[in-house]
Design an enzyme around this catalytic site. Sequence first.
Site, mmCIF file in Angstrom:
data_model
loop_
_atom_site.group_PDB
_atom_site.id
_atom_site.type_symbol
_atom_site.label_atom_id
_atom_site.label_comp_id
_atom_site.label_asym_id
_atom_site.label_seq_id
_atom_site.Cartn_x
_atom_site.Cartn_y
_atom_site.Cartn_z
ATOM 1 N N GLU A 177 21.975 -5.115 11.395
ATOM 2 C CA GLU A 177 22.336 -3.685 11.379
ATOM 3 C C GLU A 177 21.766 -2.943 10.182
ATOM 4 O O GLU A 177 22.408 -2.038 9.655
ATOM 5 C CB GLU A 177 23.864 -3.529 11.360
ATOM 6 C CG GLU A 177 24.542 -3.909 12.633
ATOM 7 C CD GLU A 177 25.989 -3.404 12.671
ATOM 8 O OE1 GLU A 177 26.575 -3.193 11.598
ATOM 9 O OE2 GLU A 177 26.509 -3.216 13.772
ATOM 10 N N GLU A 246 26.651 -6.975 19.974
ATOM 11 C CA GLU A 246 28.072 -6.981 19.583
ATOM 12 C C GLU A 246 28.859 -6.000 20.438
ATOM 13 O O GLU A 246 28.819 -4.794 20.190
ATOM 14 C CB GLU A 246 28.237 -6.606 18.103
ATOM 15 C CG GLU A 246 27.700 -7.636 17.149
ATOM 16 C CD GLU A 246 27.928 -7.243 15.683
ATOM 17 O OE1 GLU A 246 28.840 -6.436 15.404
ATOM 18 O OE2 GLU A 246 27.166 -7.737 14.839
HETATM 19 C C1 GAL Z 1 29.249 -4.855 12.703
HETATM 20 C C2 GAL Z 1 28.671 -6.074 12.021
HETATM 21 C C3 GAL Z 1 29.520 -7.306 12.286
HETATM 22 C C4 GAL Z 1 30.964 -6.996 12.063
HETATM 23 C C5 GAL Z 1 31.368 -5.830 12.917
HETATM 24 C C6 GAL Z 1 32.802 -5.407 12.767
HETATM 25 O O1 GAL Z 1 28.808 -3.699 12.099
HETATM 26 O O2 GAL Z 1 27.363 -6.304 12.458
HETATM 27 O O3 GAL Z 1 29.077 -8.338 11.473
HETATM 28 O O4 GAL Z 1 31.137 -6.710 10.731
HETATM 29 O O5 GAL Z 1 30.618 -4.713 12.580
HETATM 30 O O6 GAL Z 1 33.649 -6.435 13.068
#
Ligand code: GAL
Length: 819
Positions: A177, A246
């Site tokens: 990110e 994600e």
């Molecule tokens: C994203 C990140 C993850 C985790 C998630 C929130 O921004 O890539 O590693 O932190 O947010 O749980």
Amino acid sequence: MVYLRFLLCFLFVSNVYATIVSHDGRAITIDGHRRVLLSGSIHYPRSTPEMWPDLIKKSKEGGLDAIETYVFWNAHEPTRRQYDFSGKLDLIRFLKTIQDEGLYGVLRIGPYACAEWNYGGFPVWLHNMPGMVFRTTNKAFMDEMQNFTTMIVDMVKKENLFASQGGPIILAQIENEYGNVMGPYGESGKAYIKWCANMAQSLDVGVPWIMCQQNDAPQPMLNTCNGFYCDNFVPNNPNTPKMWTENWTGWFKQWGGKNPHRTTEDVAFSVARFFQRGGTFNNYYMYHGGTNFDRTAGGPYITTSYDYDAPLDEYGNLNQPKYGHLKQLHDVLHSMERTLTYGNISTIDFGNSASATIYKTEEGSSCFFGNGNEKSDATISFQGESYFVPAWSVTILPDCKNEAYNTAKITTQTSMMVKKPNEAEDTPSTLKWSWRPENMDNFLLKGKGESTQTQLFDQKVVTNDQSDYLWYMTTVKFKKRDLFLGKNMSLRVNSTAHVLHAFVNGKHIGSQHAENDKFNYVFEKDVKFKSGRNVIALLSITVGLANYGAFFESKPAGITGPIFITGRNGDETIVKDLSAHKWSYKTGLIGFESQLFRTESMSKWSVESVPFNRTMTWYKTTFKSPLGNDPVVVDLMGLGKGTAWVNGNNIGRYWPAFISSKNGCDANCNYRGAYHAEKCLTNCGEPTQRWYHVPRSFLNAEGDNTLVLFEEIGGNPSLVSFQTTRVGSLCANVYEKSIIELSCDRKPISAIKFASFGNPDGNCGSFVKGTCESSNNTVDILTQECVGKEKCSIDVSTKRFGTPDCSGAVRSLAVEAIC
Ligand code: GAL
């Protein structure tokens, strides 16, 4: 015969594992087949190796194709060039467990992770190297990043674990990110991303590299999406398939916060919508969140539990209905793999956020009917039939005719988890305690540390993060007639300590911790100084180092000052700045150094007058391991803040004294409308975290087990108890013409508490009969079918339950059963 077996075995292996992974604008292609890939995040150090096979098996049964994990640099390289891959950190064993289950792997090496993991996964020694700046074109940083990344790739290659070698790993990730924070890095940020891409490519892993949230990802990096919804995402290259690294299944918890809940309907909606709009790879973050053992929680203030409201709960139990409802979705999507990845796509817009998407190949068609309206249900007419699509839902029809799935119509039971007392203890909840004070004399009375400086330092710089604790100590002398003395004096500390305990001349003058996300505050207390020498001892405590944001590595931690003594003389205020005084530093506490938490510790503990509400106190007890296989938790209600160990294993930081605010919970959580982290919260006005996971592998099944607590702010250990967690009851409310399976998860169903077929109302635990109800005795039917069995499958039909007159409305069966 032997030869045939060998051949069959070889064929089987090469069938399961990919050799060639490629991609085009439509999908990831594995061994010549475009795939619809469903994946889930499980971070190996957030569970124990003994838990991995079960977690991964359940993931497979839940319809996943792949498991994703980060690799946490600071865990593996705690000291520069000294590596640890033992126990929970056995990355290769974890990947092989994935391989053994026949699943694919997605390896997010980073090595920046974020992940609510301490310092985002970076080692603190890295920060303390001269001239270091993270995540930019800084030579020292790039050298170290390349060194670690190369080492991980080489380890994985050596075991033939990349798909290009016949192994399970189909994708690898570099960085994480960066696109979200790169603005402040300017041109160097852009150059850094190019360097990352080249460096990754040069490692020649033979599978595609991904860069999430990076819309300037250089080719051939695949840029992917992270978020609660990614249906609108368009990759930066027409050859990059639409991938979601994600999909947040819930959210994480911070001390002082509440329990997040993202509804099952909404997660399913986001996935179905993503595939409706051309998605091809969806990874749940998290599928199993697990536990931040030891000091691995990020922050500041990430809790020990990283449950995340994921499909598998912190302990590895099925989080129902999330697990089951998504499993059904995965099965339906997989059944459409060919049309989804090869079909021509056409859409029909019905207005009011309702639409149909048709995927058509020569062999057949598959359809999605989406209704993105938050309030109104839709009726979609398609090829002479009409379909009811509830608000904020997607219906999937693999043949464009029959509804196989709707994201808002759940036909999976809701499991209500309960905690049971430890049946192995004769007298549960009356553990016998012994105790010891933390020895602080050298610091409180002498102000004597390990090193001195005439400056206030950031905590990370002094401790290298070897401990949460850092003493800042100084002495101040006052002459008998000093203008200051007796003049309403106070000590004022500008603090970025997550928690601060202040002592003057051995006396505790007060404590403070950051609240409401303000990690920068002023501690001020009235103090009586004496003439002569005064010792000021400030204990600064970190509760997880920052893990997110541009330049997060330099967010201050500890007591960076300034520190003043003020005195007031009428209208006049006299200020004495102590910031450049001689400060003595001491990292860590004596009890940790002498390892009081070890079972074999020879130190003396007292059983006499065990104190309550005493700060800086060690407690110890023994207990029997709970019988059976259900996951074990320890209830630390009554305690303040500290650390807990079971048989020498650090189970994490505890802080049950941190109560969440009373407001902001939502008893009538409505799944409709976009999710955000303040939606559907529970646990208002309660300790943010009361129960702490004790993996079974930490316990001796026979004989005694030891629990040691280091209590920092004062608490009462007499309420502490060991418990097991399991399904206590289950509920369902499903429409007719569906099949519902009820299960107590390897335990028999013991009774049917409520059942009604008609238009029952209410929620699990508070169902009520509606205005129409079948005259058949529904409770009896279900009792016969289910009680005494580990699971039963019920066909919810009028044939089975009768035909109550519900004035044309769709009938449903509501049931609540006790396990
Ligand atoms: C994203 C990140 C993850 C985790 C998630 C929130 O921004 O890539 O590693 O932190 O947010 O749980």
